[in-house]
Design a protein around this motif. Sequence first.
Motif, PDB file in Angstrom:
ATOM      1  N   ILE A 136      29.099  -0.749  47.726  1.00  0.00           N
ATOM      2  CA  ILE A 136      27.648  -1.025  47.769  1.00  0.00           C
ATOM      3  C   ILE A 136      27.190  -1.340  46.350  1.00  0.00           C
ATOM      4  O   ILE A 136      26.865  -0.442  45.563  1.00  0.00           O
ATOM      5  N   PRO A 137      27.171  -2.605  45.964  1.00  0.00           N
ATOM      6  CA  PRO A 137      26.783  -2.979  44.598  1.00  0.00           C
ATOM      7  C   PRO A 137      25.381  -2.451  44.265  1.00  0.00           C
ATOM      8  O   PRO A 137      24.463  -2.498  45.079  1.00  0.00           O
ATOM      9  N   GLY A 138      25.244  -1.956  43.059  1.00  0.00           N
ATOM     10  CA  GLY A 138      23.952  -1.482  42.592  1.00  0.00           C
ATOM     11  C   GLY A 138      23.572  -0.092  43.075  1.00  0.00           C
ATOM     12  O   GLY A 138      22.524   0.430  42.684  1.00  0.00           O
ATOM     13  N   SER A 139      24.390   0.498  43.907  1.00  0.00           N
ATOM     14  CA  SER A 139      24.062   1.833  44.417  1.00  0.00           C
ATOM     15  C   SER A 139      24.373   2.903  43.377  1.00  0.00           C
ATOM     16  O   SER A 139      25.190   2.703  42.477  1.00  0.00           O
ATOM     17  N   VAL A 140      23.721   4.061  43.518  1.00  0.00           N
ATOM     18  CA  VAL A 140      23.960   5.198  42.636  1.00  0.00           C
ATOM     19  C   VAL A 140      24.074   6.471  43.490  1.00  0.00           C
ATOM     20  O   VAL A 140      23.639   6.512  44.653  1.00  0.00           O
ATOM     21  N   LEU A 141      24.661   7.480  42.879  1.00  0.00           N
ATOM     22  CA  LEU A 141      24.745   8.798  43.508  1.00  0.00           C
ATOM     23  C   LEU A 141      23.916   9.757  42.669  1.00  0.00           C
ATOM     24  O   LEU A 141      24.167   9.944  41.477  1.00  0.00           O
ATOM     25  N   TRP A 142      22.921  10.380  43.310  1.00  0.00           N
ATOM     26  CA  TRP A 142      21.957  11.253  42.621  1.00  0.00           C
ATOM     27  C   TRP A 142      22.339  12.704  42.901  1.00  0.00           C
ATOM     28  O   TRP A 142      22.366  13.145  44.065  1.00  0.00           O
ATOM     29  N   ASP A 183      31.874   3.230  37.490  1.00  0.00           N
ATOM     30  CA  ASP A 183      31.217   3.498  36.210  1.00  0.00           C
ATOM     31  C   ASP A 183      30.497   4.847  36.278  1.00  0.00           C
ATOM     32  O   ASP A 183      29.689   5.083  37.188  1.00  0.00           O
ATOM     33  N   GLY A 184      30.775   5.729  35.324  1.00  0.00           N
ATOM     34  CA  GLY A 184      30.140   7.049  35.316  1.00  0.00           C
ATOM     35  C   GLY A 184      28.632   6.986  35.244  1.00  0.00           C
ATOM     36  O   GLY A 184      27.932   7.931  35.647  1.00  0.00           O
ATOM     37  N   ALA A 185      28.091   5.866  34.730  1.00  0.00           N
ATOM     38  CA  ALA A 185      26.635   5.721  34.642  1.00  0.00           C
ATOM     39  C   ALA A 185      25.984   5.599  36.012  1.00  0.00           C
ATOM     40  O   ALA A 185      24.758   5.732  36.138  1.00  0.00           O
ATOM     41  N   ARG A 186      26.787   5.354  37.057  1.00  0.00           N
ATOM     42  CA  ARG A 186      26.210   5.260  38.402  1.00  0.00           C
ATOM     43  C   ARG A 186      25.987   6.639  39.033  1.00  0.00           C
ATOM     44  O   ARG A 186      25.511   6.727  40.163  1.00  0.00           O
ATOM     45  N   LEU A 187      26.339   7.654  38.300  1.00  0.00           N
ATOM     46  CA  LEU A 187      25.961   9.010  38.698  1.00  0.00           C
ATOM     47  C   LEU A 187      24.715   9.392  37.914  1.00  0.00           C
ATOM     48  O   LEU A 187      24.705   9.350  36.673  1.00  0.00           O
ATOM     49  N   VAL A 188      23.664   9.723  38.634  1.00  0.00           N
ATOM     50  CA  VAL A 188      22.394  10.113  38.013  1.00  0.00           C
ATOM     51  C   VAL A 188      22.182  11.596  38.288  1.00  0.00           C
ATOM     52  O   VAL A 188      22.360  12.059  39.424  1.00  0.00           O
TER      53      VAL A 188
END
Length: 770
Positions: A584-590, A612-617
Amino acid sequence: MNQRIPPRPILPPRRPSTPATPLARAAQCFQQGDAAQAARLCEEIVRKEPADARAWQLLGMARIVGEQFAPATEALQQALALDGRNAQTLCLLGTAYSRLGRGDEAIACFDRALAIDVRQAPVWYDRGNVLHTLGRHAQALESLERALMLAPNFANAWLNRGHVLAHLKQSKEAQASYKEALASYRKAVEADPKSPTAWFALGKALTQVHRLPDALTCYEKAVALDDRNAEAWISYGATLLNLGGIDDALEAFDKAETLNPNAPSLWSHRAMALHKQGGRATEAVAALQKAHALAPHSVSITMELMHMLQNAADWQPLPPLLDAVRDLIRAGEAASPFAMLAHPGLTADDLLKASVRAATQPDDEAVLPTRLDTPATPVGQRRLRIGYLSSDLHQHPVGRLMAGAFGAHDKSRFEIFAFSTNPLHKDQSPLGQRIHGAFDHFIDLHTGGDAQAADLIAWHKIDILVDLNGPTANARPGITARRPAPIQVAYLGHPGTTGMGQMDYILGDRWVTPPGAAAEFSEHIVRLPECFQANDNLREPVGEPPPRAELKLPEQGFVFCCFNNTYKLNAPMFDIWMRVLRQIPGSVLWLVAAEPQAEDNLRAEARARGVDGARLVFAPRAGYDLYMARYRQADLFLDTLPFNAGTTASDALWAGLPVLTQLGHSFAGRMAASLLDAVGLPELIARSAEEYEATALRLATEPGLLAALRERLAANLQTTPLFDTRRFTRHLERAYEMVWTRHVQGLPPAELDVPALDTAVPLSAAAAST
């Protein structure tokens, strides 16, 4: 309670005013603390005068002090051969035999000494100590009591009598009272108020019955009198920690470290203090690793380390620990029930067996609370007295869930008691005051011991006692172990069996306690008809969230969310999440920002899976209102397994956020399924990891499907059972009445299914229809 019994000190011979003879000089050396020189002088004497019984006796005494026990017996046997009716020589020989582990021979010596002079309190004392080491505790008790009859102020005899009484109770060899043990320790303190050993023993006994404020006072006395006792400093720090004094506890542990840095308990307690202080996860893990290195076979320390690594998301060292915990449990070791819930490799049978072994037993079966006679009247003839026992009747997940049910109880049929064991504070918040005001009686138990608390509950003639803690933080299982109420029910705080034979029932439903699951619980199951979990529909509406940018979320990307505690996350679940993010491009895990170390570890785990670790918020801890509002900026809540979301799932649903879960094999792994079914979203219950992953991908790629689910959830909040607090409470009350009816009829506890109320029945009629 296994405590070291102090030996009676070897008293030096009376020093003559002028050491005119070699024996007098030897006695003077012994008196001045130079036992080695005294022994050398005595050896010269007996070489020249082998018939000098007093020189042989002093030689034996000096060798005992020098811990040369075998040579001491030789000297004392020579003395005894020369003077066979010398009671002091017999006592010394008994002491030497006891130090060599020759207990039966020691007892024979003491008995011979008592045959010469039965009024020697020290001999009865020594005899009692040796009998205790031989495991002959009832005889030891009798011997120590003979010593106390002769010397009522013999402090060490009172102290050791307490040790023997406590051991008798633990080993169930006699109906010795723990209250008697406490009284004996108090006598020891009264007899010698300057004895740090007596104060420490009294503190340990008070800790055993959960009288922590009193225990703290004793430990303070002990370390003030002897600041070189590492064990006392550790106990002092552990008690401070339990009472909320984290900084003071760490200071106590620092002092203990200077005295005994190799005590495993020091490092395990320090780890817990560092964890509670926050922001020190790396230090906490390091402390527990040190404890584990010092005690690698301790199941409690192994489990603590496992749980701490889970909290830090430090998964690399976990596999051998998980295996070790599993093997220890299957080998018959007891283990913390709550920590086991997040272990991915344990079966429901493992959880039950370990919980049963860990279950608290009453520390004094001979002195159980006296339940005042309460007529076992049928339902409807008087109000049933329901007691809720909990440390969480404040701004805590359990308090938030139960607040509505407490207030919705039908007070014409039920008299509601709160028994609060919270040791830290009184909650003056609006929620705290609301909870307090919902009860007919709110009774604070935290300052008293378990026996006192149980007696008070019994005095109030409680019909059904509901334990809302189970084996969780600040729990008081020693209270329910005493059975202060005729019916005892486990509910809500611990999502699983307590393992306690004193708990008659556990409240569940068809999801968390399905038919056929009875063998997984020590309690009898009572299935509520719709959902096991209470919820409060009078909670504040969820406010407007901050903008996504303020929360460091992408404006357009899909936001997967999991606000479960970090210890519930694990590598297999994280594998699924990262595969979903990659697709899922652009998705993040909060996620929740628990500790900086956990954030670093999780980002590293993401990178290792090609994300990318930055996709974890990470959302920092926040007040309840902001915490709830944040859910409105997420798109889908991803649940964990084997330990599901409980309160966090109902929070997300109340905020309008759909929750995707996978059905597990235990109570803790089926909670979210129960909530989703009760709110009318059963399609979000996956039966396998593959279905869970496929559903997450589908919901993230089909906006219309997710929007429809959100709309249905918003409508269902007001119409489905999950947040119908009054309906839930009527079902809860019906459960109470069903178990009480069995009790009135003289029937034992049994598995029960509570029938659902007719949805058309208005509240007033439903209240009278059970």
